[in-house]
Design an enzyme around this catalytic site. Structure first.
Site, mmCIF file in Angstrom:
data_model
loop_
_atom_site.group_PDB
_atom_site.id
_atom_site.type_symbol
_atom_site.label_atom_id
_atom_site.label_comp_id
_atom_site.label_asym_id
_atom_site.label_seq_id
_atom_site.Cartn_x
_atom_site.Cartn_y
_atom_site.Cartn_z
ATOM 1 N N TYR A 114 0.847 -1.195 0.000
ATOM 2 C CA TYR A 114 0.000 0.000 0.000
ATOM 3 C C TYR A 114 0.883 1.246 0.000
ATOM 4 O O TYR A 114 1.523 1.570 0.999
ATOM 5 C CB TYR A 114 -0.952 0.003 1.205
ATOM 6 C CG TYR A 114 -1.895 -1.196 1.248
ATOM 7 C CD1 TYR A 114 -2.196 -1.931 0.096
ATOM 8 C CD2 TYR A 114 -2.492 -1.598 2.434
ATOM 9 C CE1 TYR A 114 -3.051 -3.024 0.136
ATOM 10 C CE2 TYR A 114 -3.352 -2.694 2.483
ATOM 11 C CZ TYR A 114 -3.614 -3.398 1.320
ATOM 12 O OH TYR A 114 -4.459 -4.480 1.375
ATOM 13 N N HIS A 141 -0.042 -12.026 0.465
ATOM 14 C CA HIS A 141 -1.071 -11.185 -0.150
ATOM 15 C C HIS A 141 -1.623 -11.839 -1.422
ATOM 16 O O HIS A 141 -2.826 -11.822 -1.682
ATOM 17 C CB HIS A 141 -0.415 -9.837 -0.492
ATOM 18 C CG HIS A 141 -1.338 -8.666 -0.534
ATOM 19 N ND1 HIS A 141 -0.872 -7.382 -0.401
ATOM 20 C CD2 HIS A 141 -2.665 -8.552 -0.711
ATOM 21 C CE1 HIS A 141 -1.889 -6.541 -0.498
ATOM 22 N NE2 HIS A 141 -2.992 -7.230 -0.681
ATOM 23 N N SER A 183 -12.375 -5.432 1.710
ATOM 24 C CA SER A 183 -13.311 -4.574 0.963
ATOM 25 C C SER A 183 -14.769 -4.952 1.239
ATOM 26 O O SER A 183 -15.555 -5.152 0.305
ATOM 27 C CB SER A 183 -13.010 -4.633 -0.543
ATOM 28 O OG SER A 183 -11.675 -4.270 -0.809
ATOM 29 N N LEU A 219 -17.200 -3.255 2.145
ATOM 30 C CA LEU A 219 -18.168 -2.258 1.664
ATOM 31 C C LEU A 219 -18.125 -2.169 0.141
ATOM 32 O O LEU A 219 -18.579 -1.177 -0.439
ATOM 33 C CB LEU A 219 -17.863 -0.886 2.292
ATOM 34 C CG LEU A 219 -18.073 -0.821 3.808
ATOM 35 C CD1 LEU A 219 -17.487 0.458 4.386
ATOM 36 C CD2 LEU A 219 -19.556 -0.935 4.154
ATOM 37 N N GLY A 220 -17.563 -3.207 -0.494
ATOM 38 C CA GLY A 220 -17.456 -3.162 -1.957
ATOM 39 C C GLY A 220 -16.704 -1.920 -2.396
ATOM 40 O O GLY A 220 -17.070 -1.270 -3.370
ATOM 41 N N ARG A 221 -15.626 -1.595 -1.644
ATOM 42 C CA ARG A 221 -14.788 -0.412 -1.909
ATOM 43 C C ARG A 221 -15.623 0.878 -1.932
ATOM 44 O O ARG A 221 -15.326 1.821 -2.648
ATOM 45 C CB ARG A 221 -13.995 -0.592 -3.209
ATOM 46 C CG ARG A 221 -13.074 -1.824 -3.143
ATOM 47 C CD ARG A 221 -12.219 -1.958 -4.364
ATOM 48 N NE ARG A 221 -11.466 -3.206 -4.371
ATOM 49 C CZ ARG A 221 -10.166 -3.325 -4.080
ATOM 50 N NH1 ARG A 221 -9.467 -2.261 -3.762
ATOM 51 N NH2 ARG A 221 -9.563 -4.489 -4.126
ATOM 52 N N PHE A 236 -18.831 1.090 -2.888
ATOM 53 C CA PHE A 236 -19.990 0.976 -3.793
ATOM 54 C C PHE A 236 -21.251 0.581 -3.023
ATOM 55 O O PHE A 236 -22.343 1.069 -3.294
ATOM 56 C CB PHE A 236 -19.688 -0.066 -4.877
ATOM 57 C CG PHE A 236 -20.678 -0.084 -6.005
ATOM 58 C CD1 PHE A 236 -20.553 0.790 -7.073
ATOM 59 C CD2 PHE A 236 -21.747 -0.973 -5.992
ATOM 60 C CE1 PHE A 236 -21.477 0.776 -8.114
ATOM 61 C CE2 PHE A 236 -22.673 -0.990 -7.026
ATOM 62 C CZ PHE A 236 -22.530 -0.119 -8.100
ATOM 63 N N PHE A 242 -20.966 6.177 -4.394
ATOM 64 C CA PHE A 242 -20.749 6.431 -5.824
ATOM 65 C C PHE A 242 -21.442 5.317 -6.606
ATOM 66 O O PHE A 242 -21.636 4.216 -6.085
ATOM 67 C CB PHE A 242 -19.251 6.494 -6.190
ATOM 68 C CG PHE A 242 -18.560 5.146 -6.202
ATOM 69 C CD1 PHE A 242 -18.102 4.583 -5.019
ATOM 70 C CD2 PHE A 242 -18.365 4.445 -7.387
ATOM 71 C CE1 PHE A 242 -17.469 3.349 -5.017
ATOM 72 C CE2 PHE A 242 -17.727 3.214 -7.402
ATOM 73 C CZ PHE A 242 -17.276 2.657 -6.203
ATOM 74 N N SER A 254 -20.801 5.151 -10.275
ATOM 75 C CA SER A 254 -20.047 4.909 -11.502
ATOM 76 C C SER A 254 -18.642 5.481 -11.329
ATOM 77 O O SER A 254 -18.472 6.696 -11.242
ATOM 78 C CB SER A 254 -20.754 5.595 -12.675
ATOM 79 O OG SER A 254 -19.895 5.603 -13.790
HETATM 80 N N1 LIG Z 1 -6.146 -8.912 0.717
HETATM 81 C C1 LIG Z 1 -6.328 -8.066 -0.259
HETATM 82 O O1 LIG Z 1 -5.974 -8.351 -1.391
HETATM 83 C C2 LIG Z 1 -6.973 -6.740 -0.009
HETATM 84 C C3 LIG Z 1 -7.469 -6.003 -1.098
HETATM 85 C C4 LIG Z 1 -8.093 -4.780 -0.848
HETATM 86 C C5 LIG Z 1 -8.201 -4.303 0.447
HETATM 87 N N2 LIG Z 1 -7.696 -5.032 1.485
HETATM 88 C C6 LIG Z 1 -7.807 -4.548 2.871
HETATM 89 O O2 LIG Z 1 -9.183 -4.394 3.186
HETATM 90 C C7 LIG Z 1 -9.393 -3.095 3.717
HETATM 91 C C8 LIG Z 1 -10.794 -2.615 3.405
HETATM 92 O O3 LIG Z 1 -11.032 -2.650 2.014
HETATM 93 P P1 LIG Z 1 -11.198 -1.353 1.112
HETATM 94 O O4 LIG Z 1 -10.732 -0.146 1.833
HETATM 95 O O5 LIG Z 1 -10.590 -1.716 -0.191
HETATM 96 O O6 LIG Z 1 -12.753 -1.284 0.811
HETATM 97 P P2 LIG Z 1 -14.077 -1.130 1.712
HETATM 98 O O7 LIG Z 1 -13.764 -1.258 3.126
HETATM 99 O O8 LIG Z 1 -15.087 -2.024 1.112
HETATM 100 O O9 LIG Z 1 -14.519 0.357 1.339
HETATM 101 C C9 LIG Z 1 -13.701 1.460 1.566
HETATM 102 C C10 LIG Z 1 -14.320 2.658 0.859
HETATM 103 O O10 LIG Z 1 -15.589 2.917 1.427
HETATM 104 C C11 LIG Z 1 -15.626 4.248 1.959
HETATM 105 N N3 LIG Z 1 -16.397 4.159 3.212
HETATM 106 C C12 LIG Z 1 -16.015 3.549 4.356
HETATM 107 N N4 LIG Z 1 -16.982 3.651 5.287
HETATM 108 C C13 LIG Z 1 -17.992 4.331 4.705
HETATM 109 C C14 LIG Z 1 -19.270 4.755 5.153
HETATM 110 N N5 LIG Z 1 -19.699 4.455 6.370
HETATM 111 N N6 LIG Z 1 -20.056 5.458 4.284
HETATM 112 C C15 LIG Z 1 -19.639 5.728 3.031
HETATM 113 N N7 LIG Z 1 -18.437 5.364 2.548
HETATM 114 C C16 LIG Z 1 -17.619 4.660 3.381
HETATM 115 C C17 LIG Z 1 -14.191 4.641 2.156
HETATM 116 O O11 LIG Z 1 -14.007 6.034 1.990
HETATM 117 P P3 LIG Z 1 -13.382 6.957 3.160
HETATM 118 O O12 LIG Z 1 -12.040 6.370 3.477
HETATM 119 O O13 LIG Z 1 -13.286 8.281 2.532
HETATM 120 O O14 LIG Z 1 -14.340 6.857 4.290
HETATM 121 C C18 LIG Z 1 -13.499 3.908 1.010
HETATM 122 O O15 LIG Z 1 -13.599 4.634 -0.186
HETATM 123 C C19 LIG Z 1 -8.292 -2.243 3.092
HETATM 124 O O16 LIG Z 1 -8.074 -1.058 3.830
HETATM 125 C C20 LIG Z 1 -7.129 -3.196 3.098
HETATM 126 O O17 LIG Z 1 -6.491 -3.150 4.363
HETATM 127 C C21 LIG Z 1 -7.093 -6.248 1.267
#
Ligand SMILES: NC(=O)c1ccc[n+]([C@@H]2O[C@H](COP(=O)([O-])OP(=O)(O)OC[C@H]3O[C@@H](n4cnc5c(N)ncnc54)[C@H](OP(=O)(O)O)[C@@H]3O)[C@@H](O)[C@H]2O)c1
Length: 324
Positions: free
Chosen positions: A59, A128, A195, A197-199, A201, A206, A208
């Site tokens: 990262y 990873h 992920s 929260l579907g990153r 989505f 968002f 799109s």
């Molecule tokens: N093993 C792997 O290959 C792998 C791959 C990807 C990720 N990861 C790990 O998993 C963790 C989480 O995944 P992720 O960050 O990719 O995706 P996620 O947790 O699904 O979503 C993160 C996104 O959602 C937004 N968000 C979070 N809480 C929210 C809320 N309550 N309301 C609206 N938007 C919200 C965040 O924006 P803001 O930050 O602006 O709030 C960010 O853009 C990562 O930080 C990483 O450590 C691992």
């Protein structure tokens, strides 16, 4: 809120809050970051009872690990820190990934992570991604050496198949997997869904990526968030909206409650690691640990995953898909 429940990762792994915090976005992937707010988010998460923090050497090429170092120094005994090795980036394009499971690379990676994190030992060390040319037994053998050397406490794997998880676990106990449900349940390995929260989505923030997110946002590279796929997937959120309205909750809270409750559905420990850089959102996400969805609501949400249009990554060779 009264604090967050805890669960053990694997049979001998650490006890962690049932929801962790993904730290990747604090340094990389989702556009510009306010470092002060991100630091405050780490502190707020800990106040709320979140004890499990997820990063990786990949990262921002180690910057995310460095970013966490002061927080870890201050709270070392109260947090469980997970990091990962194996993914690198093409120097010309940070979003273009390389995979390296070479034993010497793993040995060098752990030392580099320890230096950046300013730690003596990493609590959970994940592979990873898997380089399919390297036997998983060999990779886990090297990871087990790191445990014996006292550099790492527990092992995890991300994007492996059930068969790979089984073979790895036979070499050394695996505490956590960031994918793979049935075999993890059978072997007592915790699922740490990334992920969740579907990153973003699934929160509806968002719809799109190509129209709404900046040119440096990683999500523009992910087929499910762009073009016709994004429009089709946005329509899938309707049942999530209905369940959210019934609970007076946000969409993201329903997504987190759903994934958390897969623990009961599949009979395994589930510790999602939503990522956020904002205090208000970590509060919102943590509160989802107290939501319980009914059997009818779980049934309503269940079909969504199988209807998602588009791949998770532009190059699915970087995942376990296709090896199952
Ligand atoms: N093993 C792997 O290959 C792998 C791959 C990807 C990720 N990861 C790990 O998993 C963790 C989480 O995944 P992720 O960050 O990719 O995706 P996620 O947790 O699904 O979503 C993160 C996104 O959602 C937004 N968000 C979070 N809480 C929210 C809320 N309550 N309301 C609206 N938007 C919200 C965040 O924006 P803001 O930050 O602006 O709030 C960010 O853009 C990562 O930080 C990483 O450590 C691992």
């Amino acid at each position: 809120m009264t604090g967050i429940a805890t669960a053990r990762l694997g049979t001998n792994g650490p006890e962690v809050s049932v929801q962790g915090l993904g730290c990747m976005g604090m340094s990389w992937a989702y556009g510009p970051t306010d470092a002060d707010e991100a630091r405050a988010t780490l502190e707020r998460a800990l106040e709320l009872g979140i004890t499990f923090y997820d990063t990786a050497d990949a990262y921002a090429a180690g910057e995310n690990e460095k970013f966490l170092a002061p927080f870890l120094r201050k709270h070392r005994d109260d947090v469980v820190l997970a990091t990962k090795f194996a993914l690198g980036a093409d120097p010309k394009d940070p979003f273009k990934r390389t995979i390296n499971n070479d034993p010497d690379h793993i040995r060098a990676s752990v030392d580099a992570s320890l230096r950046r994190l300013e730690l003596d030992v990493i609590d959970v060390y994940y592979m990873h991604r898997r380089d399919v040319a390297v036997p998983i037994e060999q990779t886990v053998g090297v990871m087990a050496e790191l445990v014996r050397a006292g550099k790492v406490r527990h092992l995890g794997l991300s994007e492996v198949t059930g068969a790979e998880l089984r073979a790895a676990h036979a070499v050394h106990p695996i505490a956590a997997g960031q994918s793979v449900v049935p075999v993890a349940a059978e072997l007592g390995i915790a699922l740490v869904p990334y992920s969740p929260l579907g990153r973003g989505f699934l929160t509806g923030s968002f719809t799109s990526a190509d129209k709404e997110l900046g040119s440096d946002d990683f999500r523009r590279r992910q087929p499910r968030f762009t073009g016709d796929n994004a429009a089709a997937n946005a329509a899938l959120l309707e049942p999530v909206r209905a369940v959210a309205a019934a609970h007076g909750a946000s969409l993201g809270q329903i997504a987190l409650a759903w994934v958390q409750q897969q623990a009961q559905v599949h009979g395994l420990t589930v510790v999602p690691i939503p990522g956020t850089r904002r205090r208000t959102r970590v509060e919102e996400n943590a509160a989802a640990t107290e939501l319980t969805l009914s059997a009818e609501e779980l049934a309503l949400l269940e079909p969504i995953a199988s209807k998602v249009a588009g791949d998770r990554y532009a190059d699915m060779a970087f995942t376990s898909a296709g090896r199952e």
